[in-house]
Design a protein around this motif. Structure first.
Motif, mmCIF file in Angstrom:
data_model
loop_
_atom_site.group_PDB
_atom_site.id
_atom_site.type_symbol
_atom_site.label_atom_id
_atom_site.label_comp_id
_atom_site.label_asym_id
_atom_site.label_seq_id
_atom_site.Cartn_x
_atom_site.Cartn_y
_atom_site.Cartn_z
ATOM 1 N N UNK A 114 0.795 -1.225 0.000
ATOM 2 C CA UNK A 114 0.000 0.000 0.000
ATOM 3 C C UNK A 114 0.827 1.274 0.000
ATOM 4 N N UNK A 115 1.973 1.278 0.671
ATOM 5 C CA UNK A 115 2.763 2.510 0.725
ATOM 6 C C UNK A 115 3.221 2.941 -0.675
ATOM 7 N N UNK A 116 3.800 2.048 -1.511
ATOM 8 C CA UNK A 116 4.137 2.483 -2.872
ATOM 9 C C UNK A 116 2.914 2.931 -3.675
ATOM 10 N N UNK A 117 1.773 2.241 -3.500
ATOM 11 C CA UNK A 117 0.553 2.637 -4.206
ATOM 12 C C UNK A 117 0.128 4.042 -3.819
ATOM 13 N N UNK A 118 0.208 4.361 -2.534
ATOM 14 C CA UNK A 118 -0.154 5.697 -2.063
ATOM 15 C C UNK A 118 0.804 6.744 -2.611
ATOM 16 N N UNK A 119 2.094 6.457 -2.566
ATOM 17 C CA UNK A 119 3.075 7.442 -3.017
ATOM 18 C C UNK A 119 2.975 7.691 -4.521
ATOM 19 N N UNK A 120 2.608 6.669 -5.280
ATOM 20 C CA UNK A 120 2.414 6.845 -6.723
ATOM 21 C C UNK A 120 1.277 7.832 -6.997
ATOM 22 N N UNK A 121 0.244 7.799 -6.158
ATOM 23 C CA UNK A 121 -0.904 8.686 -6.342
ATOM 24 C C UNK A 121 -0.784 9.980 -5.544
ATOM 25 N N UNK A 122 0.372 10.236 -4.946
ATOM 26 C CA UNK A 122 0.533 11.416 -4.087
ATOM 27 C C UNK A 122 0.389 12.708 -4.879
ATOM 28 N N UNK A 123 0.883 12.725 -6.105
ATOM 29 C CA UNK A 123 0.772 13.942 -6.912
ATOM 30 C C UNK A 123 -0.690 14.273 -7.201
ATOM 31 N N UNK A 124 -1.470 13.245 -7.533
ATOM 32 C CA UNK A 124 -2.890 13.474 -7.771
ATOM 33 C C UNK A 124 -3.596 13.984 -6.520
ATOM 34 N N UNK A 125 -3.215 13.459 -5.345
ATOM 35 C CA UNK A 125 -3.800 13.920 -4.098
ATOM 36 C C UNK A 125 -3.458 15.384 -3.845
ATOM 37 N N UNK A 126 -2.225 15.762 -4.124
ATOM 38 C CA UNK A 126 -1.813 17.159 -3.941
ATOM 39 C C UNK A 126 -2.603 18.088 -4.863
ATOM 40 N N UNK A 127 -2.856 17.623 -6.087
ATOM 41 C CA UNK A 127 -3.609 18.446 -7.027
ATOM 42 C C UNK A 127 -5.055 18.621 -6.580
ATOM 43 N N UNK A 128 -5.656 17.578 -5.990
ATOM 44 C CA UNK A 128 -7.052 17.683 -5.568
ATOM 45 C C UNK A 128 -7.246 18.705 -4.457
#
Length: 347
Positions: free
Chosen positions: A218-232
């Motif tokens: 889960x940690x790599x999955x979360x970090x991969x989507x971190x940029x999208x989370x920052x944009x939201x």
């Protein structure tokens, strides 16, 4: 944010990465603090071991009794504490970022109560084994998270609606937990209360490996989507314009946060307020915008290990569950946060 804190690192292929020097420094210091507290915690107990002997034993140079105490008894407990703290810190950062609310943590949203309900069902109704209780807690957390998501959905999941729905679900599940306790016999009720305090006592390698696998996935999955989370965090309309699939990102990250929180609760019971305080403290230390996922994860691990060390040094080995210490610290922090938010006019 000061420009001097951002460093551009150019790598092969013409790509470049922006590095926040202060955030990196905070992460390094938190990792060192967690490691130092872990060594001190391994050496704490009825058979005290010096830090130097702990390090020698971990490298294979200890005596037979030290090998047994360190590697078989105390090291698994410390690893479980680090993994649980990291999972709770990361899960809390995700929920607070998705809800855009400092109160949007698993403690407030009711995920811990949902996991507790799953464990109580197994204990009270079926007198299940420790493995069954763990699976029940995991299932309870997942069901609660799914229910919150469905009830909060209205053309997307947004801010205060998620928090308000979570508070309502938490109240309902807490009432269910109280009902289950009243229906339990004295032995099952005592067993349930011990589990509900949240403790690292008795944790061994059978809890380490599932948590390690969960975090490794889960940690790599979360970090991969971190940029999208920052944009939201800049708003859905702007995120859509920049090509971010907002609801997909939210769904993936919410499921990851629920799994992290439920898995941590299933392993040690409901450890209160780590998921609430770790992201907030990490953000205040880094002074960086955005979810601060890695600092929150490191802060969660450090908080839980230091709290367990404090409980053992102050009250003796296995006398005070770590959930009691984090509850006291986190409750005081929550009161301070509420007063601060009110003065700022945000609540």
């Amino acid at each position: 944010m000061k420009a001097t804190r951002i460093r551009a690192v150019r790598i092969r292929g013409g790509l470049s990465l922006r590095v926040d020097a202060r955030a990196c420094t905070v992460v390094v210091l938190l990792v060192l603090a967690a490691l130092a507290a872990s060594v001190a915690l391994i050496g704490t107990g009825d058979f005290p071991i010096s830090a130097a002997d702990v390090l020698r034993t971990l490298t294979g140079d200890g005596t037979r009794i030290q090998e047994y105490i360190v590697r078989d008894l105390r090291l698994p407990r410390v690893l479980v504490g680090l993994l649980v703290g990291a999972a709770l810190g990361l899960g809390g950062a995700l929920f607070q970022s998705i809800s855009r609310n400092p109160l949007g943590s698993p403690d407030v949203l009711g995920l811990g109560q949902g996991a507790t309900a799953g464990a109580l069902v197994v204990i009270v109704l079926f007198s299940g084994s420790a493995t069954a209780v763990t699976l029940g807690a995991l299932a309870g957390g997942l069901v609660t998270g799914f229910a919150i998501y469905l009830l909060a959905w209205k053309r997307g999941v947004h801010g205060y609606r998620l928090v308000l729905v979570g508070i309502g679900v938490s109240a309902i599940v807490t009432a269910v937990n109280g009902y289950l306790l009243t229906k339990a016999d004295i032995v099952d009720a005592a067993r349930a209360v011990v589990w509900m305090t949240g403790s690292l006592n008795g944790r061994d390698w059978t809890q380490v490996w599932p948590l390690l696998v969960l975090c490794a996935v889960l940690v790599p999955l979360v970090l991969v989507n971190a940029r999208g989370l920052l944009m939201t965090e800049m708003g859905d309309d702007l995120s859509y314009a920049l090509g971010v699939r907002v609801e997909r990102v939210r769904m993936v990250l919410m499921v990851s946060a629920v799994l992290l929180t439920s898995g941590a609760t299933a392993a040690v019971g409901p450890v209160g307020f780590v998921a609430l305080t770790a992201p907030q403290l990490a953000r205040r230390l880094t002074r960086s915008p955005g979810p601060n996922l890695v600092p929150a994860m490191c802060m969660g691990a450090t908080l839980l290990i230091v709290a367990d060390l404090v409980s053992q040094r102050a009250f003796g080995a296995d006398q005070l569950p770590v959930g009691v210490v984090t509850g006291v610290i986190g409750g005081a922090y929550l009161l301070w946060l509420l007063v601060t938010e009110r003065r700022a006019g945000r609540i």
